[in-house]
Structures are given as structure tokens and as C-alpha cells.
Design a protein around this motif. Structure first.
Motif, PDB file in Angstrom:
ATOM      1  N   THR A   1       0.851  -1.188   0.000  1.00  0.00           N
ATOM      2  CA  THR A   1       0.000   0.000   0.000  1.00  0.00           C
ATOM      3  C   THR A   1       0.886   1.236   0.000  1.00  0.00           C
ATOM      4  OG1 THR A   1      -1.795  -1.118   1.163  1.00  0.00           O
ATOM      5  CG2 THR A   1      -1.758   1.275   1.290  1.00  0.00           C
ATOM      6  N   VAL A   2       0.561   2.187  -0.866  1.00  0.00           N
ATOM      7  CA  VAL A   2       1.292   3.449  -0.907  1.00  0.00           C
ATOM      8  C   VAL A   2       0.352   4.567  -0.493  1.00  0.00           C
ATOM      9  CG1 VAL A   2       2.855   2.652  -2.714  1.00  0.00           C
ATOM     10  CG2 VAL A   2       0.732   3.802  -3.349  1.00  0.00           C
ATOM     11  N   ALA A   3       0.927   5.660  -0.011  1.00  0.00           N
ATOM     12  CA  ALA A   3       0.126   6.799   0.434  1.00  0.00           C
ATOM     13  C   ALA A   3      -0.749   7.300  -0.709  1.00  0.00           C
ATOM     14  CB  ALA A   3       1.034   7.909   0.941  1.00  0.00           C
ATOM     15  N   GLY A   4      -2.038   7.474  -0.425  1.00  0.00           N
ATOM     16  CA  GLY A   4      -2.978   7.964  -1.424  1.00  0.00           C
ATOM     17  C   GLY A   4      -3.483   6.903  -2.374  1.00  0.00           C
TER      18      GLY A   4
ATOM     19  N   THR B   1       7.914  -4.583   5.566  1.00  0.00           N
ATOM     20  CA  THR B   1       8.618  -3.384   5.116  1.00  0.00           C
ATOM     21  C   THR B   1       7.849  -2.159   5.563  1.00  0.00           C
ATOM     22  OG1 THR B   1       9.435  -4.555   3.162  1.00  0.00           O
ATOM     23  CG2 THR B   1       9.532  -2.157   3.113  1.00  0.00           C
ATOM     24  N   GLY B   2       8.555  -1.175   6.119  1.00  0.00           N
ATOM     25  CA  GLY B   2       7.908   0.032   6.592  1.00  0.00           C
ATOM     26  C   GLY B   2       7.233  -0.194   7.937  1.00  0.00           C
ATOM     27  N   SER B   3       6.186   0.571   8.208  1.00  0.00           N
ATOM     28  CA  SER B   3       5.431   0.445   9.468  1.00  0.00           C
ATOM     29  C   SER B   3       3.965   0.155   9.141  1.00  0.00           C
ATOM     30  CB  SER B   3       5.553   1.736  10.283  1.00  0.00           C
ATOM     31  OG  SER B   3       6.908   2.012  10.581  1.00  0.00           O
ATOM     32  N   PRO B   4       3.699  -1.036   8.632  1.00  0.00           N
ATOM     33  CA  PRO B   4       2.346  -1.328   8.136  1.00  0.00           C
ATOM     34  C   PRO B   4       1.353  -1.572   9.274  1.00  0.00           C
ATOM     35  CG  PRO B   4       3.700  -3.282   7.988  1.00  0.00           C
ATOM     36  CD  PRO B   4       4.609  -2.177   8.450  1.00  0.00           C
ATOM     37  N   THR B   5       0.087  -1.300   8.971  1.00  0.00           N
ATOM     38  CA  THR B   5      -1.022  -1.666   9.849  1.00  0.00           C
ATOM     39  C   THR B   5      -1.934  -2.606   9.071  1.00  0.00           C
ATOM     40  OG1 THR B   5      -0.963   0.424  11.058  1.00  0.00           O
ATOM     41  CG2 THR B   5      -3.008  -0.840  11.151  1.00  0.00           C
ATOM     42  N   LEU B   6      -2.159  -3.772   9.651  1.00  0.00           N
ATOM     43  CA  LEU B   6      -3.034  -4.756   9.030  1.00  0.00           C
ATOM     44  C   LEU B   6      -4.332  -4.845   9.822  1.00  0.00           C
ATOM     45  CD1 LEU B   6      -0.450  -7.625   8.428  1.00  0.00           C
ATOM     46  CD2 LEU B   6      -1.711  -6.448   6.622  1.00  0.00           C
ATOM     47  N   THR B   7      -5.450  -4.907   9.117  1.00  0.00           N
ATOM     48  CA  THR B   7      -6.735  -5.134   9.779  1.00  0.00           C
ATOM     49  C   THR B   7      -7.370  -6.386   9.187  1.00  0.00           C
ATOM     50  OG1 THR B   7      -7.958  -3.745   8.203  1.00  0.00           O
ATOM     51  CG2 THR B   7      -7.103  -2.685  10.200  1.00  0.00           C
ATOM     52  N   LEU B   8      -8.028  -7.139  10.042  1.00  0.00           N
ATOM     53  CA  LEU B   8      -8.720  -8.348   9.609  1.00  0.00           C
ATOM     54  C   LEU B   8     -10.151  -8.291  10.117  1.00  0.00           C
ATOM     55  CD1 LEU B   8      -8.336 -11.235   8.280  1.00  0.00           C
ATOM     56  CD2 LEU B   8      -8.141 -12.062  10.629  1.00  0.00           C
ATOM     57  N   VAL B   9     -11.108  -8.394   9.208  1.00  0.00           N
ATOM     58  CA  VAL B   9     -12.529  -8.428   9.580  1.00  0.00           C
ATOM     59  C   VAL B   9     -13.146  -9.694   9.005  1.00  0.00           C
ATOM     60  CG1 VAL B   9     -12.781  -5.923   9.766  1.00  0.00           C
ATOM     61  CG2 VAL B   9     -13.184  -7.039   7.566  1.00  0.00           C
TER      62      VAL B   9
ATOM     63  N   GLY C   1     -15.162  -8.568  16.235  1.00  0.00           N
ATOM     64  CA  GLY C   1     -14.753  -7.228  15.882  1.00  0.00           C
ATOM     65  C   GLY C   1     -13.463  -7.272  15.088  1.00  0.00           C
ATOM     66  N   PRO C   2     -13.009  -6.140  14.579  1.00  0.00           N
ATOM     67  CA  PRO C   2     -11.780  -6.125  13.778  1.00  0.00           C
ATOM     68  C   PRO C   2     -10.552  -6.502  14.613  1.00  0.00           C
ATOM     69  CG  PRO C   2     -13.072  -4.127  13.436  1.00  0.00           C
ATOM     70  CD  PRO C   2     -13.675  -4.829  14.605  1.00  0.00           C
ATOM     71  N   ASP C   3      -9.646  -7.229  13.964  1.00  0.00           N
ATOM     72  CA  ASP C   3      -8.312  -7.477  14.527  1.00  0.00           C
ATOM     73  C   ASP C   3      -7.350  -6.495  13.870  1.00  0.00           C
ATOM     74  OD1 ASP C   3      -8.830  -9.799  16.191  1.00  0.00           O
ATOM     75  OD2 ASP C   3      -9.150 -10.898  14.321  1.00  0.00           O
ATOM     76  N   THR C   4      -6.549  -5.837  14.668  1.00  0.00           N
ATOM     77  CA  THR C   4      -5.576  -4.878  14.151  1.00  0.00           C
ATOM     78  C   THR C   4      -4.170  -5.325  14.549  1.00  0.00           C
ATOM     79  OG1 THR C   4      -7.160  -3.064  14.326  1.00  0.00           O
ATOM     80  CG2 THR C   4      -4.836  -2.468  14.141  1.00  0.00           C
ATOM     81  N   PHE C   5      -3.277  -5.388  13.564  1.00  0.00           N
ATOM     82  CA  PHE C   5      -1.895  -5.806  13.799  1.00  0.00           C
ATOM     83  C   PHE C   5      -0.954  -4.714  13.292  1.00  0.00           C
ATOM     84  CE2 PHE C   5      -4.400  -9.563  12.518  1.00  0.00           C
ATOM     85  CZ  PHE C   5      -4.347 -10.306  13.693  1.00  0.00           C
ATOM     86  N   GLN C   6       0.128  -4.498  13.997  1.00  0.00           N
ATOM     87  CA  GLN C   6       1.191  -3.588  13.551  1.00  0.00           C
ATOM     88  C   GLN C   6       2.517  -4.332  13.638  1.00  0.00           C
ATOM     89  OE1 GLN C   6       0.217  -0.229  16.193  1.00  0.00           O
ATOM     90  NE2 GLN C   6      -0.450   0.890  14.365  1.00  0.00           N
ATOM     91  N   PRO C   7       2.754  -5.227  12.696  1.00  0.00           N
ATOM     92  CA  PRO C   7       3.945  -6.075  12.766  1.00  0.00           C
ATOM     93  C   PRO C   7       5.222  -5.289  12.502  1.00  0.00           C
ATOM     94  CG  PRO C   7       2.832  -6.388  10.670  1.00  0.00           C
ATOM     95  CD  PRO C   7       1.943  -5.501  11.484  1.00  0.00           C
TER      96      PRO C   7
ATOM     97  N   LEU D   1     -11.490 -10.654   5.486  1.00  0.00           N
ATOM     98  CA  LEU D   1     -10.876  -9.626   4.644  1.00  0.00           C
ATOM     99  C   LEU D   1      -9.657  -9.071   5.363  1.00  0.00           C
ATOM    100  CD1 LEU D   1     -10.986  -7.791   2.104  1.00  0.00           C
ATOM    101  CD2 LEU D   1     -12.445  -6.240   3.434  1.00  0.00           C
ATOM    102  N   LEU D   2      -8.486  -9.309   4.777  1.00  0.00           N
ATOM    103  CA  LEU D   2      -7.227  -8.785   5.319  1.00  0.00           C
ATOM    104  C   LEU D   2      -6.831  -7.566   4.507  1.00  0.00           C
ATOM    105  CD1 LEU D   2      -4.754  -9.171   7.237  1.00  0.00           C
ATOM    106  CD2 LEU D   2      -3.682 -10.432   5.342  1.00  0.00           C
ATOM    107  N   THR D   3      -6.631  -6.428   5.194  1.00  0.00           N
ATOM    108  CA  THR D   3      -6.328  -5.167   4.510  1.00  0.00           C
ATOM    109  C   THR D   3      -5.058  -4.554   5.090  1.00  0.00           C
ATOM    110  OG1 THR D   3      -8.681  -4.746   4.158  1.00  0.00           O
ATOM    111  CG2 THR D   3      -7.197  -2.874   3.915  1.00  0.00           C
ATOM    112  N   LEU D   4      -4.161  -4.148   4.201  1.00  0.00           N
ATOM    113  CA  LEU D   4      -2.991  -3.367   4.612  1.00  0.00           C
ATOM    114  C   LEU D   4      -3.421  -1.907   4.538  1.00  0.00           C
ATOM    115  CD1 LEU D   4      -0.032  -3.112   5.377  1.00  0.00           C
ATOM    116  CD2 LEU D   4       0.563  -3.327   2.957  1.00  0.00           C
ATOM    117  N   SER D   5      -3.819  -1.355   5.685  1.00  0.00           N
ATOM    118  CA  SER D   5      -4.517  -0.076   5.691  1.00  0.00           C
ATOM    119  C   SER D   5      -3.603   1.133   5.757  1.00  0.00           C
ATOM    120  CB  SER D   5      -5.507  -0.036   6.868  1.00  0.00           C
ATOM    121  OG  SER D   5      -4.841  -0.308   8.088  1.00  0.00           O
ATOM    122  N   SER D   6      -2.320   0.943   5.939  1.00  0.00           N
ATOM    123  CA  SER D   6      -1.384   2.077   5.956  1.00  0.00           C
ATOM    124  C   SER D   6      -0.213   1.743   5.041  1.00  0.00           C
ATOM    125  CB  SER D   6      -0.889   2.328   7.385  1.00  0.00           C
ATOM    126  OG  SER D   6      -0.137   1.231   7.853  1.00  0.00           O
TER     127      SER D   6
END
Length: 738
Positions: free
Chosen positions: A75-78, A104-112, A213-219, A237-242
Motif C-alpha cells: 500500500t502506498v500513500a494515497g 517493510t515500513g510500518s504497516p497496519t493490518l486489519t482483519l474483519v 470485531g476487527p483485529d488490528t496488527f502492527q507487525p 478480509l485482510l487489509t494493509l490499511s497504511s
């Protein structure tokens, strides 16, 4: 060949001696094929069967089998957040996990998670909060919820053509959205706003379920990430939100419902009808998804919850379907779940005798939940649940200890009986709508409780009490038939205040429990059929629950039981196919392999929190065993039993039923054209029962190869045998024919 469902309506009663071996006449029915219908996963490590990526995703299919190159989300900004949608093909439950190989980077993953794909993303639905000039790219909104970068967004104002743009950014604090390209016309305040496909969301209800509820990970490094417990879902649904990038070698679920393989089934069912087979195993799987194992979610005991996703609470009405379904399929493996659920009812019984509708409903602050005294009628359901447990298991020690509490509950229900021997209760019952006056269904329900308690007292308690219960039940039946029958309708009205409203549940119970005026069965069956739709029967004209649902599988199960009881096998199976057929169709978007809580008038559901794995809908499983296959308990633990198939046009069926004395095995074949019917039964020693077979004009019945007697006359359409445990081969044919 006509068949009947009432044992009391049959003709000659024959004695028979058991045969020596169980040699079923398969007629093409491979009885081992039942195993192919079992829905439980073969291992506790469950993987999706389909996957698709959105945004920048490499190899989205890799998580399906943990082979091949790693799945990489970037995921890239924007830009559009990278996501993978996983479809497990059916309902699963447990803790999802991810095995990361690179970060790579500081990703945030969400799982719903969600039971239905249509609810795993929530589109934005808001309005423009202030006028925006042509050329603008930033638009103020009343709410910025459910927006996702990369989604399309549509603005619609009265009298104008809708304008669609792409979201490049949004600010939930400022409640603004940035779009491209710029607007090419002014946008007025109040214009409606929708987005597609929407932001990731869960259809779980955390306040009720206490989980999910959503699971949020910051690996920050490779390794395994484990989410929270999710009770029931088909999609994840696994999303790389940042901004960032992650690679994963596996994404699966540690299955934590009751995982039943064929080896775990102590009872099974198979017929020549594929759809009916799928219904039986879907009902069994629904119950398995409803079971909470000891220790799960911080609760030491086992429990039967109403739904896998929601409410994840014990409900007494649901137990009336869940207990026989569970004990018929899993036998003594399911008994501890029943006992501990009943124990929770006992622990929360009020001083006045009332059982809560749900003893553990709200879990917002306490994982064990708190009691909800929902309905007077549900209190009576609670008493019946105890009787059912005893009837199917024969656990006399348990029921004897519970008897004082059941007598208190009976006294509580009795307080709603008026001087005219009808139940008056401003109550909600299962479809959550208040019914007033002298209510037909509530009166019949109390009659059932009294009859059940009379049987229980004679079997395991104080027989002297049973006569009083029976006398009161008789008075209720007389009052219902004389005061609430509507001869113009040819059916029972809803209540004394709504005598002209035909309701499904009351009339279905009237058929099942013998409340029909002489010769009026056909009129009630016809009146009930006016409530049918292509998707099942509605509750009654103009009736719906508070969420807008009009078709309740719980009530439809009452009707199929009533139709079977009065010999309308064709109607019972027709209604089953309408109500539950779409639920077992894998092409249906709402398919979960389990049964749904309810439907609306279009055959679907209209809210995300609708449960698509709900125990009270599982009645086809027990009815296919007890009505179509024909095996029912009569005495506690099946010490005495009844085997009375209602074949209709089904060509063959077979199955086993676990009992306290051993397994009952039975198999039959049916040729409606020739009138030939064959039945093989093997029943345990130290039991006895009746075997009823359908006959027609000129039929000859042989038992273990011997003619049972003279030609059966046309005055009856069934023959009953009184037998002890053993093996019996019964053939019905025509004189001089096969």
C-alpha cells in the motif's frame, strides 16, 4: 399408497419375533455415502477455498494451501489499500492467524470477518454538509465513516445527474473527503453520498457476542500473528490499511467450534433425495457451530449457543430444536453441552419460578453474561428443554434433581391461565411482537408443558401429580377448541382480540397436538398454505418481527411437524424445500452450510447482524430422522420407541439413532407406483417398541419372511407391530406380486 403420521390411526396390530441378522434391501442406496455430506473440517487448521486481491497484491491465491510464492500486499500513500478477501466456502469459527515472512515500513493490518460477503464492506452513506463550488477536490461531509482510499464515491442532488469520483484521501476528524478529478459543477449542501465497495467492516455484534470485531496488527518483523476469537464467519478480509508492504506464507483459522468428522457422528441419515440429505447435515453442522467448548472465551463450562456469530447465548426456545438435533446426531458427545446449558438455567431461575429466556444474554461486562427474563412463554420452553433432555438420554438422576425447579416453573406459567382456562399474557414470544388477549399459541404451549410434565412425573417423579396436570391440559384444550376456533377461517385465530388473523404457529401446533375439530384437518392445512411464499411460510398476514422479517424457520418447523403428524408428507417436504432449500444451495450468496435465523419476504435477510448459523432453524434434521425415517423416542432414553416412516414420494432412506441402550438402525425402500414398501429394523436388546408400515388396498405384509396374516383391508392405511428389541425385515406388497 396413502400414509399416515398418527400411530393411533392405524389398523391391525401384529406380534412379531425378531430375525437373526440385519440385511437391508439397499435398492441402490449406498449407505456409506452419508459420510460425504458431513460438513465439519477434517483438521483444526482450516484454510480458505477461494481468494481474490484488491489493490497491489501479488499471488493472492497462495494462502489457500500454504504452497507457492508468498502473498505480498503493498500500500502506498494515497493509493488503494491492498487487501485479500478469503472465502472459506462455509461457516467456520475460531482464531485467524497470519504467518508473515517479510515486513517493510510500518504497516497496519486489519482483519474483519463476516458470514455474508455483502456485509464485509460497509459503503459510506452520508450527505454533503456545505455547498461546494465547481473545481473543488475537497468536500465536507456530515460523516466520514466507511470511506476507503481508492473507492468510488457518488454525489447525488435532486434534479441533477449523479457525479462519481475516486477517493484519494479523507479526514475522519475534519469530516472531509478528497477526490479526483475535480468537480465540474457546483455541488449543493444536502446532496447524498454513497461509496463503493465501502470500507472493511465486520457483521459481528460485539456487545452481544462478547467476541469478535476487527483485529488490528502492527507487525515489525516476520512471524505468526493471531487474531481474536470469531464465533462464526465464512469470509475474512485482510487489509494493509497504511503504507508499507508485507508478505505472508499462510493465512488460516484455528477451528474452535465442535469439529465433527464422520467418526464423531453417532447418528446419521441418508435418503435417495440429495437436497434432504444436505438439509440433515446442515442442521447438524449448525448445532456444531453453536457449541462452545469448555474453557473457550474464559468460561469453564460447555454451552449451546443460539448462533455461531450472534447472540452466542443460551436461549430456551432454541433449545427445543437444538437438543433433539444434537443428541440425534452426536449422541452422548453432545449431552454435556445440554446439561451445562440447563445447569445455567437452573442457576438463574427466579424465586417465582420463572426461567430466563436467555440466562447469559448480555456479555458487555461479564463473559458469563447476565440473565434476560425475556418472555413468559420462553420460561415454559425452558421446562420443556429439561424434559427433552431426559426423553432422549434417560438420565434419571439429573432430571430427578431438577424436578423441584420444574414444578416451580410450572406454577409460574399457571399464573397466566385465566378463569376460562386460556393463557392471557402480554408477551413477545419468539418473533418479538406483543400478543394480547387470550392467545391461541400461548394456550397450546402451556398445554404442551402440562402434558410433558405429566409424562415426566409418571416416568421419573410423582405419578399422583400427573393426573392433575392432565386434567388442566384437558380443560385448556376444550377452551381453545370452543373459544378460539374460527369456523369462517377454517383455522384458529391469533387470539381473542385478533380472531380473524390466521397465524402459522398456533395452527401448526394444533395439527401436531390434536387440537383440530373433527374433520377439519384439511381446512387448517389449506389455511396454512395461504401463508406460503416461494421462500417459506410467513407468520401471518401483516405480521413481522421488529427487524422486518416475515419468515421464521422456527415457526416453519412447527408447520412441517404438524403436516407430518397429520399425514401430509407431501406438504411437509414441499415447505421444507421452500424454506431450507435455498439455505443448502451453494450458489446462494448467503450460503454458509448452516441454517439461517430468519428471512424477509424476498427470501433473504436485511441486516448485517442476521445470524446465518442459528440453532432454532435446524428442525429438518430431527424431523427427517423422526418423521421421514420414522424413529422416535417414546420412553426415556428410547427404552421404548416408535418406528413409523412417512415416505411420501421419497424412494429410500436409511439411518442410525443413538440411544441409552445402543444404536437403532433402520432402512426402507418405497415404490409408490407398485405399492411395495420394505423396511429393515435393528433395535437394541432390553428395549421394545412399535413398527408401523404404510399399506394400501390388497396389501400383504410379511415379517421376517412370513406372511403376517390375511389380506389387509382398505379400511386402514397402516399396519403396526408390537415388538421387542431385535432385527425385523418387513415387506409390504400385493397378493401375487412383488
Amino acid at each position: 399408497m396413502a400414509t399416515v403420521g398418527l400411530l393411533t390411526a392405524v389398523t391391525p396390530v401384529l406380534a412379531a419375533t425378531p430375525g437373526q441378522a440385519f440385511q437391508p434391501d439397499a435398492r441402490g442406496l449406498d449407505t456409506s455415502a452419508w459420510k460425504s455430506y458431513v460438513l465439519g473440517p477434517s483438521t483444526p487448521d482450516v484454510h480458505a477455498v477461494r481468494a481474490e486481491g484488491r489493490g497491489d497484491v501479488d499471488h493472492p491465491q497462495s494462502p489457500l494451501n500454504s504452497h507457492g510464492p508468498a502473498t505480498t500486499l503493498t500500500t502506498v500513500a494515497g493509493g488503494t489499500p491492498a487487501s485479500v478477501l478469503l472465502d472459506f466456502g462455509k461457516e467456520v469459527g475460531g482464531t485467524p492467524y497470519l504467518d508473515l515472512t517479510r515486513v517493510t515500513g510500518s504497516p497496519t493490518l486489519t482483519l474483519v470477518t463476516a458470514e455474508a460477503r455483502q456485509y464485509i464492506r460497509t459503503p459510506a452513506s452520508t450527505t454533503v454538509s456545505a455547498a461546494v463550488p465547481s473545481g473543488a477536490t475537497q468536500i465536507p461531509l456530515t460523516s466520514a465513516a466507511n470511506l476507503e482510499t481508492g473507492n468510488t464515491i457518488t454525489f447525488t442532488a435532486p434534479g441533477t445527474t449523479p457525479v462519481t469520483r475516486t477517493i484519494t484521501a479523507f479526514d475522519t476528524t475534519a469530516r472531509t473527503v478528497t477526490v479526483k478529478p475535480a468537480l465540474n459543477a457546483d455541488l449543493p449542501a444536502g446532496a447524498t453520498v454513497t461509496s463503493s465497495p465501502g470500507a472493511p467492516s465486520s457483521d459481528e455484534s460485539r456487545g452481544l457476542a462478547g467476541v469478535g470485531g476487527p483485529d488490528t496488527f502492527q507487525p515489525t518483523a516476520p512471524g505468526r500473528l493471531t487474531g481474536g476469537f470469531h464465533g462464526g464467519f465464512r469470509f475474512a478480509l485482510l487489509t494493509l490499511s497504511s503504507p508499507g508492504s508485507v508478505s505472508l506464507s499462510s493465512l488460516g483459522v484455528n477451528f474452535q467450534a465442535f469439529r465433527a468428522t464422520p467418526a464423531d457422528y453417532q447418528g446419521w441419515f441418508l435418503s435417495s433425495d440429495d437436497q434432504l440429505n444436505r438439509m440433515w447435515y446442515s442442521g447438524a453442522y449448525t448445532l456444531q457451530m453453536n457449541l462452545k467448548a469448555p474453557g473457550l472465551n474464559g468460561l469453564p463450562d460447555a454451552r449451546i449457543y443460539d448462533g455461531a456469530k450472534r447472540d452466542r447465548s443460551i436461549w430456551t426456545g432454541d433449545l427445543l430444536v437444538q437438543i433433539p438435533t444434537l443428541l440425534t446426531s452426536l449422541g452422548n458427545a453432545g449431552a454435556p453441552y445440554v446439561k451445562s446449558s440447563l445447569d445455567t438455567l437452573l442457576a438463574t431461575q427466579r424465586a417465582d419460578g420463572a426461567f430466563p429466556g436467555s440466562p447469559d444474554f448480555s456479555k458487555r461486562t461479564n463473559p458469563a453474561g447476565s440473565p434476560l427474563f425475556y418472555s413468559n412463554n420462553y420460561s415454559g420452553y425452558g421446562a420443556r428443554a429439561f424434559v427433552d433432555y431426559f426423553r432422549y438420554t434417560g438420565d434419571k438422576a439429573y432430571i430427578t434433581a431438577a424436578l423441584p425447579a420444574l414444578r416451580k416453573e410450572l406454577a409460574y406459567n399457571d399464573s397466566f391461565l385465566d378463569a376460562g382456562n386460556l393463557v392471557v399474557s402480554n408477551d413477545r414470544d419468539y418473533w418479538q411482537a406483543t400478543q394480547t388477549g387470550e392467545v391461541t399459541k400461548y394456550s397450546i404451549d402451556y398445554y404442551i408443558v402440562l402434558r410433558e410434565m405429566a409424562w415426566l412425573e409418571r416416568t421419573a417423579g410423582t405419578p399422583a401429580l400427573a393426573d392433575g396436570y392432565d386434567a388442566k391440559a384437558d380443560a385448556i384444550k376444550t377452551a381453545v377448541m370452543s373459544k378460539l376456533w374460527n369456523p369462517t377461517l377454517g383455522a384458529y385465530g391469533q387470539s381473542s382480540t385478533k380472531p380473524d388473523v390466521v397465524v402459522e404457529d398456533a395452527n401448526a401446533l394444533a395439527l401436531q397436538y390434536g387440537f383440530v375439530p373433527a374433520g377439519q384437518e384439511a381446512r387448517i392445512l389449506a389455511a396454512l398454505k395461504t401463508l406460503w411464499t416461494p421462500y417459506g411460510a410467513i407468520m401471518g398476514p401483516g405480521l413481522q418481527d421488529p427487524t422486518g422479517h416475515t419468515i421464521e424457520p422456527f415457526g416453519n418447523g412447527m408447520e412441517t411437524a404438524g403436516r407430518f403428524t397429520t399425514g401430509d408428507t407431501t406438504g411437509a417436504l414441499d415447505l421444507m424445500r421452500r424454506t431450507w432449500g435455498p439455505m443448502v444451495d451453494q450458489r446462494n450468496p448467503l450460503y454458509t452450510g448452516a441454517f439461517w435465523e430468519f428471512k424477509n419476504s424476498t427470501g433473504t435477510v436485511n441486516r448485517a447482524t442476521a445470524s446465518l448459523a442459528h440453532g432454532w432453524a435446524a428442525s429438518p434434521s430431527v424431523q427427517l430422522t423422526e418423521q421421514l425415517l420414522g424413529v422416535k423416542p417414546v420412553g426415556a432414553g428410547y427404552q421404548t420407541w416408535s418406528i413409523a416412516p412417512n415416505p411420501g414420494t421419497v424412494r429410500s432412506a436409511a439411518g442410525t439413532v443413538p440411544t441409552a441402550y445402543g444404536t437403532i438402525k433402520t432402512q426402507w425402500t418405497n415404490d409408490p407406483h407398485s405399492g411395495r414398501f420394505t423396511l429393515t429394523v435393528q433395535a437394541p436388546a432390553n428395549t421394545s417398541g412399535t413398527i408401523t408400515v404404510p399399506v394400501g388396498r390388497g396389501s400383504v405384509v410379511t415379517v421376517n419372511g412370513r406372511d403376517s396374516g390375511p389380506r389387509v383391508k382398505s379400511a386402514g392405511d397402516a399396519v403396526t407391530l408390537n415388538v421387542s428389541g431385535g432385527t425385523y425385515q418387513i415387506t409390504v406388497g400385493r397378493r401375487g406380486g412383488s
